[in-house]
Design an enzyme around this catalytic site. Structure first.
Site, PDB file in Angstrom:
ATOM      1  N   TRP A   1      32.633 -84.227  49.360  1.00 22.39           N
ATOM      2  CA  TRP A   1      31.967 -84.114  50.655  1.00 22.39           C
ATOM      3  C   TRP A   1      30.512 -84.549  50.592  1.00 22.39           C
ATOM      4  O   TRP A   1      29.845 -84.639  51.632  1.00 22.39           O
ATOM      5  CB  TRP A   1      32.056 -82.675  51.170  1.00 22.39           C
ATOM      6  CG  TRP A   1      33.457 -82.238  51.415  1.00 22.39           C
ATOM      7  CD1 TRP A   1      34.237 -81.485  50.582  1.00 22.39           C
ATOM      8  CD2 TRP A   1      34.277 -82.537  52.548  1.00 22.39           C
ATOM      9  NE1 TRP A   1      35.486 -81.303  51.134  1.00 22.39           N
ATOM     10  CE2 TRP A   1      35.535 -81.932  52.342  1.00 22.39           C
ATOM     11  CE3 TRP A   1      34.064 -83.268  53.731  1.00 22.39           C
ATOM     12  CZ2 TRP A   1      36.570 -82.023  53.266  1.00 22.39           C
ATOM     13  CZ3 TRP A   1      35.097 -83.347  54.650  1.00 22.39           C
ATOM     14  CH2 TRP A   1      36.334 -82.740  54.418  1.00 22.39           C
TER      15      TRP A   1
ATOM     16  N   HIS B   1      21.297 -76.299  55.270  1.00 23.60           N
ATOM     17  CA  HIS B   1      21.020 -77.699  55.593  1.00 23.60           C
ATOM     18  C   HIS B   1      20.503 -77.789  57.018  1.00 23.60           C
ATOM     19  O   HIS B   1      21.089 -77.207  57.939  1.00 23.60           O
ATOM     20  CB  HIS B   1      22.279 -78.547  55.433  1.00 23.60           C
ATOM     21  CG  HIS B   1      21.983 -80.015  55.318  1.00 23.60           C
ATOM     22  ND1 HIS B   1      21.568 -80.770  56.392  1.00 23.60           N
ATOM     23  CD2 HIS B   1      22.014 -80.847  54.258  1.00 23.60           C
ATOM     24  CE1 HIS B   1      21.372 -82.013  55.991  1.00 23.60           C
ATOM     25  NE2 HIS B   1      21.631 -82.093  54.701  1.00 23.60           N
TER      26      HIS B   1
ATOM     27  N   GLN C   1      27.475 -86.611  50.872  1.00 25.84           N
ATOM     28  CA  GLN C   1      27.253 -87.849  51.605  1.00 25.84           C
ATOM     29  C   GLN C   1      26.071 -88.638  51.064  1.00 25.84           C
ATOM     30  O   GLN C   1      26.152 -89.832  50.784  1.00 25.84           O
ATOM     31  CB  GLN C   1      27.002 -87.541  53.090  1.00 25.84           C
ATOM     32  CG  GLN C   1      28.175 -86.903  53.804  1.00 25.84           C
ATOM     33  CD  GLN C   1      27.793 -86.463  55.212  1.00 25.84           C
ATOM     34  OE1 GLN C   1      26.617 -86.371  55.547  1.00 25.84           O
ATOM     35  NE2 GLN C   1      28.799 -86.174  56.028  1.00 25.84           N
TER      36      GLN C   1
ATOM     37  N   ALA D   1      31.156 -81.737  38.048  1.00 28.53           N
ATOM     38  CA  ALA D   1      30.822 -80.995  36.832  1.00 28.53           C
ATOM     39  C   ALA D   1      32.062 -80.732  35.991  1.00 28.53           C
ATOM     40  O   ALA D   1      32.076 -80.978  34.777  1.00 28.53           O
ATOM     41  CB  ALA D   1      30.140 -79.675  37.202  1.00 28.53           C
TER      42      ALA D   1
ATOM     43  N   GLU E   1      15.234 -89.402  50.346  1.00 30.33           N
ATOM     44  CA  GLU E   1      15.605 -88.200  51.088  1.00 30.33           C
ATOM     45  C   GLU E   1      14.454 -87.207  51.018  1.00 30.33           C
ATOM     46  O   GLU E   1      13.444 -87.434  50.351  1.00 30.33           O
ATOM     47  CB  GLU E   1      16.901 -87.599  50.541  1.00 30.33           C
ATOM     48  CG  GLU E   1      18.127 -88.471  50.797  1.00 30.33           C
ATOM     49  CD  GLU E   1      19.405 -87.825  50.338  1.00 30.33           C
ATOM     50  OE1 GLU E   1      19.361 -86.751  49.705  1.00 30.33           O
ATOM     51  OE2 GLU E   1      20.485 -88.381  50.614  1.00 30.33           O
TER      52      GLU E   1
ATOM     53  N   SER F   1      33.801 -79.637  46.351  1.00 19.45           N
ATOM     54  CA  SER F   1      32.634 -79.995  47.165  1.00 19.45           C
ATOM     55  C   SER F   1      32.126 -81.399  46.888  1.00 19.45           C
ATOM     56  O   SER F   1      31.507 -82.025  47.749  1.00 19.45           O
ATOM     57  CB  SER F   1      31.505 -78.985  46.924  1.00 19.45           C
ATOM     58  OG  SER F   1      31.844 -77.713  47.411  1.00 19.45           O
ATOM     59  N   THR F   2      32.364 -81.936  45.676  1.00 15.01           N
ATOM     60  CA  THR F   2      31.822 -83.242  45.323  1.00 15.01           C
ATOM     61  C   THR F   2      32.216 -84.317  46.333  1.00 15.01           C
ATOM     62  O   THR F   2      31.399 -85.137  46.754  1.00 15.01           O
ATOM     63  CB  THR F   2      32.286 -83.654  43.910  1.00 15.01           C
ATOM     64  OG1 THR F   2      31.716 -82.761  42.957  1.00 15.01           O
ATOM     65  CG2 THR F   2      31.852 -85.076  43.575  1.00 15.01           C
TER      66      THR F   2
ATOM     67  N   GLY G   1      23.880 -88.869  48.288  1.00 15.47           N
ATOM     68  CA  GLY G   1      23.858 -89.632  47.059  1.00 15.47           C
ATOM     69  C   GLY G   1      23.496 -88.802  45.856  1.00 15.47           C
ATOM     70  O   GLY G   1      23.599 -87.571  45.857  1.00 15.47           O
TER      71      GLY G   1
ATOM     72  N   HIS H   1      24.506 -74.512  53.138  1.00 13.39           N
ATOM     73  CA  HIS H   1      24.867 -75.781  52.503  1.00 13.39           C
ATOM     74  C   HIS H   1      24.986 -75.688  50.988  1.00 13.39           C
ATOM     75  O   HIS H   1      25.914 -76.232  50.406  1.00 13.39           O
ATOM     76  CB  HIS H   1      23.825 -76.836  52.871  1.00 13.39           C
ATOM     77  CG  HIS H   1      24.082 -78.189  52.299  1.00 13.39           C
ATOM     78  ND1 HIS H   1      25.262 -78.868  52.530  1.00 13.39           N
ATOM     79  CD2 HIS H   1      23.313 -79.011  51.516  1.00 13.39           C
ATOM     80  CE1 HIS H   1      25.220 -80.041  51.921  1.00 13.39           C
ATOM     81  NE2 HIS H   1      24.060 -80.150  51.286  1.00 13.39           N
TER      82      HIS H   1
ATOM     83  N   ARG I   1      14.088 -79.345  52.352  1.00 13.67           N
ATOM     84  CA  ARG I   1      15.059 -78.821  53.303  1.00 13.67           C
ATOM     85  C   ARG I   1      14.704 -77.448  53.856  1.00 13.67           C
ATOM     86  O   ARG I   1      14.956 -77.169  55.028  1.00 13.67           O
ATOM     87  CB  ARG I   1      16.450 -78.779  52.640  1.00 13.67           C
ATOM     88  CG  ARG I   1      17.050 -80.156  52.488  1.00 13.67           C
ATOM     89  CD  ARG I   1      18.371 -80.108  51.762  1.00 13.67           C
ATOM     90  NE  ARG I   1      18.961 -81.444  51.712  1.00 13.67           N
ATOM     91  CZ  ARG I   1      20.045 -81.741  51.024  1.00 13.67           C
ATOM     92  NH1 ARG I   1      20.665 -80.810  50.317  1.00 13.67           N
ATOM     93  NH2 ARG I   1      20.523 -82.965  51.028  1.00 13.67           N
TER      94      ARG I   1
END
Length: 570
Positions: free
Chosen positions: A66, A263, A68, A36, A135, A63-64, A70, A373, A312
């Protein structure tokens, strides 16, 4: 309507810190260097004369990198923005702002293609198209990924490369190792306060070390999440809620604080594990991995039609319930049937991370449990990214656009950062062009009434334990009341010495966010999305279909109001 039907917490309105020893100026100050912040800074550079980009450590530490799984977008011919919107609204459990979601899903594909044009290398099919997977909560394959499971790292790399290419451009300056302390406000038109900069502490040598003031005509907060409020999180160590806490102290409206996403599949390393924990992406379940309990029995098909790919919050709650039923502190992720060759190719980062902890994804049942998360709440903003304080924007995880509602749909967060950073850059540029607000001088920011606060760093683990036991995965009135009472006395506890420094400022920010979050979670007497009340296990649209908005008033009193939503709930 006001919902302050319980003791109202009081918080400090400013951090104890030295007076600024230096000053710099820019048209727009961007705080944060995830997807961002970088997107906003790069687009603003083309639209305004001078941009200052501030980051807490180094450019790629947010954080970006990390992320995973997509980034979600309706890129496939058989997919559509409307279907993406429908899935997002369902995941948000009746609290999404539909206009914000529509902006996300309609503008999202173009923003992703711009990332590709910028140099981001997404994984491709044999035909050369962007490879898409699925997902939790998605009914289509719409998750673009890079490096198998290193999407965030690749996006961060591409954006930083673009920034490095203009590093010597006099129109943009990057200030690393700088933590934001306060949002400065000054007199605006008709006496309405406006944001006119921030105070920062820079770790370094030379004329800009220590505390200084960065003055600007607009401020964009892109400071990331609040994960370190909790004992266990997937967030990096920098995620201490600095932007949300600074906005609170400035009297800015914060919304949906209580909606915290845990998460479902975080590697369980035992009760002593603290801080950032290894995440096992939802994409592993998207490719066919299953969840089994301590007895080796699969349990998700009986919970939801999407089984392991349910939203989630559904999966996290189901895991917690199954753990309780079996007397275990974790369940297992079973990916053994997917095969070593596929797992090594599709999830190289996860395979390597697990191997570092002694687990083989192709051979072992991997112990997992929910951990904090993502925060769906944050600084309340309108569709342009503008907060309740004129001149202050927020974007990414520290903001609350209304896109996520009560629960973020998987992989919508990177897209939100892209879409709304683009919108903010355009709006901030128009604001400067149309208004030509004067430059601020060092003595312009107004003094702030209220109590100065600074907590010793030793209080950090206490705050984290209280947040985890109070507004954690499962919440109760008693647990929230205990957490609220204990948090209230921490500022007056004489234990520990507090000297203005990074650890103390972070601890103070964590305490402010934990206090406001606990208060909101106690007020919402229902279960919805990321908010799970064991004593109120049902969703209650009659009384709670709306958002809680929190701000500091007077000299630090936490005021929370409930704003009902109109229209028919999903």
């Amino acid at each position: 309507m006001s919902v302050a039907n319980r003791p109202v917490p009081h918080l400090g309105t400013r951090l104890a810190a030295p007076a600024p020893g230096w000053t710099t100026q820019a048209d727009v100050i961007v705080v944060g260097s995830g997807i961002a912040g970088l997107t906003a800074a790069l687009r603003l550079r083309r639209r305004v004369d001078r941009v200052l980009l501030v980051t807490k450590t180094v450019l790629d530490s947010g954080s970006t990198r990390w992320a995973q799984g997509g980034i979600a977008a309706a890129l496939a011919p058989e997919d559509s923005p409307q279907e993406h919107l429908d899935d997002t609204l369902v995941a948000g459990v009746g609290l999404c702002d539909e206009d914000a979601v529509r902006a996300l899903v309609t503008e999202g594909p173009a923003r992703v293609r711009e990332l590709v044009a910028l140099g981001a290398n997404f994984d491709r099919t044999p035909e050369g198209e962007i490879a898409l997977t699925r997902e939790g909560g998605h009914h289509r394959d719409r998750i673009a990924h890079a490096g198998g499971d290193a999407t965030g790292a690749e996006i961060s790399r591409a954006l930083i490369a673009a920034l490095e290419a203009v590093r010597h451009d006099p129109g943009i300056e990057v200030l690393e190792h700088a933590v934001v302390l306060e949002i400065l406000t000054g007199p605006g038109p008709r006496g309405v306060p406006v944001a006119c900069g921030v105070t920062l502490h820079v770790i370094g040598e030379g004329s800009r070390d220590g505390v200084g003031a960065a003055l600007g005509r607009s401020v964009v907060l892109a400071t990331g999440g609040i994960g370190q409020v909790f004992s266990s999180t997937t967030n990096p160590k920098e995620a201490t809620g600095d932007g949300v806490a600074a906005a609170l102290r400035a009297g800015v409206e914060i919304a949906d604080l209580e909606f915290v996403q845990f998460h479902p599949t975080v590697l369980w390393l035992g009760h002593a594990a603290r801080g950032q924990q290894p995440l096992i992406s939802e994409a592993v379940r998207g490719e066919g991995a299953l969840l089994v309990d301590a007895n080796g029995e699969r349990f998700m098909p009986a919970v939801h039609e999407l089984a392991e790919l349910a939203p989630r919050d559904v999966v996290a709650k189901a895991i917690v319930r199954r753990m309780a039923a079996t007397g275990s502190d974790h369940v297992f992720l079973d990916a053994r049937h997917l095969g070593r060759e596929f797992l090594d190719r599709r999830f190289p980062t996860i395979v390597a991370a697990l191997a570092g902890h002694g687990f083989n994804l192709a051979e072992d049942l991997v112990p997992v449990a929910p951990a904090q998360h993502y925060h769906s709440g944050g600084i309340r903003v309108d569709p342009r990214g503008h907060s309740s304080l004129s001149g202050l924007y927020a974007v990414g995880e520290c903001s609350c656009t209304g896109v996520h509602g009560a629960n973020r749909l998987a992989s919508n967060s990177l897209l939100e950062g892209l879409v709304f950073a683009h919108r903010i850059a355009d709006d901030a540029a128009r604001r400067l062009d149309g208004d030509r607000i004067r430059q601020y001088e060092p003595d312009d920011p107004s003094a702030r009434a209220g109590r100065e606060v600074l907590l010793p760093a030793t209080a950090r683990t206490v705050v984290q334990k209280l947040a985890s036991s109070g507004p954690g995965v499962i919440r109760t009135a008693d647990g929230l009341a205990h957490a609220a009472q204990a948090l209230a006395v921490i500022p007056d506890d004489p234990k520990g010495v507090a000297v203005p420094s990074l650890a103390e400022w972070e601890t103070s920010n964590l305490h402010a966010v934990a206090t406001a979050l606990t208060h909101a979670a106690a007020l919402r007497t229902e279960t919805r999305g990321g908010h799970y009340r064991e004593d109120f296990p049902d969703r209650d649209d009659e009384h709670w279909r709306g958002r809680l908005v929190t701000r500091l008033v007077g000299v630090g009193e936490l005021e929370t109001t409930f704003e009902p939503l109109t229209g028919e709930p999903l």
